[in-house]
Design a protein around this motif. Structure first.
Motif, PDB file in Angstrom:
ATOM      1  N   ALA A 179       0.927 -17.526   5.505  1.00 41.71           N
ATOM      2  CA  ALA A 179      -0.531 -17.597   5.507  1.00 41.71           C
ATOM      3  C   ALA A 179      -0.982 -19.056   5.435  1.00 41.71           C
ATOM      4  CB  ALA A 179      -1.104 -16.802   4.339  1.00 41.71           C
ATOM      5  N   ARG A 180      -2.015 -19.380   6.191  1.00 44.64           N
ATOM      6  CA  ARG A 180      -2.525 -20.751   6.252  1.00 44.64           C
ATOM      7  C   ARG A 180      -3.554 -20.964   5.136  1.00 44.64           C
ATOM      8  NH1 ARG A 180      -2.583 -23.921  10.688  1.00 44.64           N
ATOM      9  NH2 ARG A 180      -4.853 -24.170  10.644  1.00 44.64           N
ATOM     10  N   VAL A 181      -3.265 -21.919   4.253  1.00 45.17           N
ATOM     11  CA  VAL A 181      -4.137 -22.195   3.116  1.00 45.17           C
ATOM     12  C   VAL A 181      -4.676 -23.611   3.251  1.00 45.17           C
ATOM     13  CG1 VAL A 181      -4.340 -22.285   0.618  1.00 45.17           C
ATOM     14  CG2 VAL A 181      -2.729 -20.673   1.674  1.00 45.17           C
ATOM     15  N   ASP A 233       6.088 -20.026   0.296  1.00 43.79           N
ATOM     16  CA  ASP A 233       6.159 -19.636   1.715  1.00 43.79           C
ATOM     17  C   ASP A 233       4.802 -19.567   2.397  1.00 43.79           C
ATOM     18  OD1 ASP A 233       8.968 -19.437   1.657  1.00 43.79           O
ATOM     19  OD2 ASP A 233       8.858 -17.386   0.900  1.00 43.79           O
ATOM     20  N   PHE A 234       3.815 -20.304   1.863  1.00 48.27           N
ATOM     21  CA  PHE A 234       2.546 -20.436   2.563  1.00 48.27           C
ATOM     22  C   PHE A 234       2.556 -21.728   3.379  1.00 48.27           C
ATOM     23  CE2 PHE A 234       0.848 -18.134  -1.353  1.00 48.27           C
ATOM     24  CZ  PHE A 234       0.917 -16.895  -0.733  1.00 48.27           C
ATOM     25  N   ALA A 235       1.672 -21.793   4.358  1.00 54.29           N
ATOM     26  CA  ALA A 235       1.487 -23.014   5.136  1.00 54.29           C
ATOM     27  C   ALA A 235       0.295 -23.756   4.554  1.00 54.29           C
ATOM     28  CB  ALA A 235       1.253 -22.688   6.608  1.00 54.29           C
ATOM     29  N   ALA A 236       0.545 -24.825   3.798  1.00 56.75           N
ATOM     30  CA  ALA A 236      -0.508 -25.608   3.165  1.00 56.75           C
ATOM     31  C   ALA A 236      -0.999 -26.666   4.143  1.00 56.75           C
ATOM     32  CB  ALA A 236       0.012 -26.260   1.884  1.00 56.75           C
ATOM     33  N   PHE A 289      -8.219 -20.060   8.818  1.00 57.02           N
ATOM     34  CA  PHE A 289      -7.437 -20.110   7.582  1.00 57.02           C
ATOM     35  C   PHE A 289      -7.493 -18.768   6.866  1.00 57.02           C
ATOM     36  CE2 PHE A 289      -8.222 -24.589   8.356  1.00 57.02           C
ATOM     37  CZ  PHE A 289      -6.974 -25.139   8.088  1.00 57.02           C
ATOM     38  N   ASP A 290      -6.458 -18.506   6.071  1.00 57.25           N
ATOM     39  CA  ASP A 290      -6.355 -17.247   5.333  1.00 57.25           C
ATOM     40  C   ASP A 290      -6.781 -17.395   3.877  1.00 57.25           C
ATOM     41  OD1 ASP A 290      -5.015 -15.718   7.523  1.00 57.25           O
ATOM     42  OD2 ASP A 290      -3.470 -17.244   7.192  1.00 57.25           O
ATOM     43  N   ALA A 291      -6.882 -18.625   3.378  1.00 60.53           N
ATOM     44  CA  ALA A 291      -7.270 -18.864   1.988  1.00 60.53           C
ATOM     45  C   ALA A 291      -7.657 -20.322   1.844  1.00 60.53           C
ATOM     46  CB  ALA A 291      -6.142 -18.506   1.027  1.00 60.53           C
TER      47      ALA A 291
END
Length: 236
Positions: free
Chosen positions: A8-10, A31-34, A57-59
């Motif tokens: 998930a893209r944060v 395992d998130f994409a920061a 973005f997801d978050a």
């Protein structure tokens, strides 16, 4: 385990480079994409920022005090609150701050209704992923005991409008009948249509998370002017 999908893209928004790196590292370890903010945000209001910069973005993870080279017309608390309460498609958002217990607390409390989780900067590395996890769960309706709210009377004792953050000293009956707390003033004025001076001595009703352990964690929803209380209300 976080409830966002792996990868998930944060979006990470923090003007302190070390804190931004710490937040990104904790997200990458989960395992998130920061992704740090890279677009120019100058001149965008909070709604435009969410619509333009946050798309895809997801978050969102955001510091409260936004300064530095970019000019923002809003605080991190407002951005996070509006992201979590965005109609149709909320964007799970977590607030970072090193200002709990300072004068900046007042500028955060106004927006707490829409901020499921606040992470103190000293706890950033270990706290950010659990906070994001909880935020996603609350947005799905799974409230913790300390964040669950119910209707309670509120007595307005005094109103203060001279400081940068306008506030009222109140007694939230459902939280503690003998202790006063600070309540953000502007939401009460907007909800009731009253002027600041007209609030003093009045009773309000609101949905409040009365199981919060600290007064700074209280939030207020659906504020209204309370109906007149029975004369024997305190003695019955």
């Amino acid at each position: 385990m976080a409830t966002l999908n792996p990868g998930a893209r944060v979006l990470v928004l923090d003007d302190d480079g070390e804190d931004a790196e710490a937040a990104a590292g904790a997200l990458l370890d989960a395992d998130f994409a920061a992704v740090p903010l890279s677009e120019n945000a100058d001149g965008l209001d909070v709604d435009a920022f969410l619509a333009h910069v946050c798309r895809g973005f997801d978050a969102l993870v955001c510091d409260h005090v936004l300064s530095g080279a970019r000019r923002f017309g809003f605080t991190g608390a407002e951005l996070v609150s509006r992201a979590n309460q965005r109609p149709g498609r909320p964007l799970p958002a977590v607030l970072l701050t090193s200002h709990r217990g300072t004068d900046q607390t007042g500028s955060i409390s106004r927006w707490l209704s829409g901020i499921p989780a606040v992470v103190d900067k000293p706890d950033l590395t270990d706290g950010i992923v659990p906070a994001l996890d909880y935020t996603v769960r609350e947005l799905r309706g799974d409230f913790s005991e300390e964040r669950r709210c119910f209707l309670t009377p509120i007595e307005v004792l005094e109103v203060f409008t001279t400081n940068e953050v306008k506030r009222a000293r109140v007694v939230v009956v459902g939280w503690h009948m003998q202790k006063s707390v600070w309540m953000p003033l502007e939401p009460a004025l907007a909800a009731t249509g009253l002027k600041a001076g007209e609030l003093e001595g009045r009773w309000l009703e609101a949905k409040v998370n009365c199981n919060a352990k600290r007064p700074d964690d209280l939030y207020y929803r659906d504020i209204t002017i309370a109906p007149d209380l029975p004369e024997d209300w305190f003695t019955s």
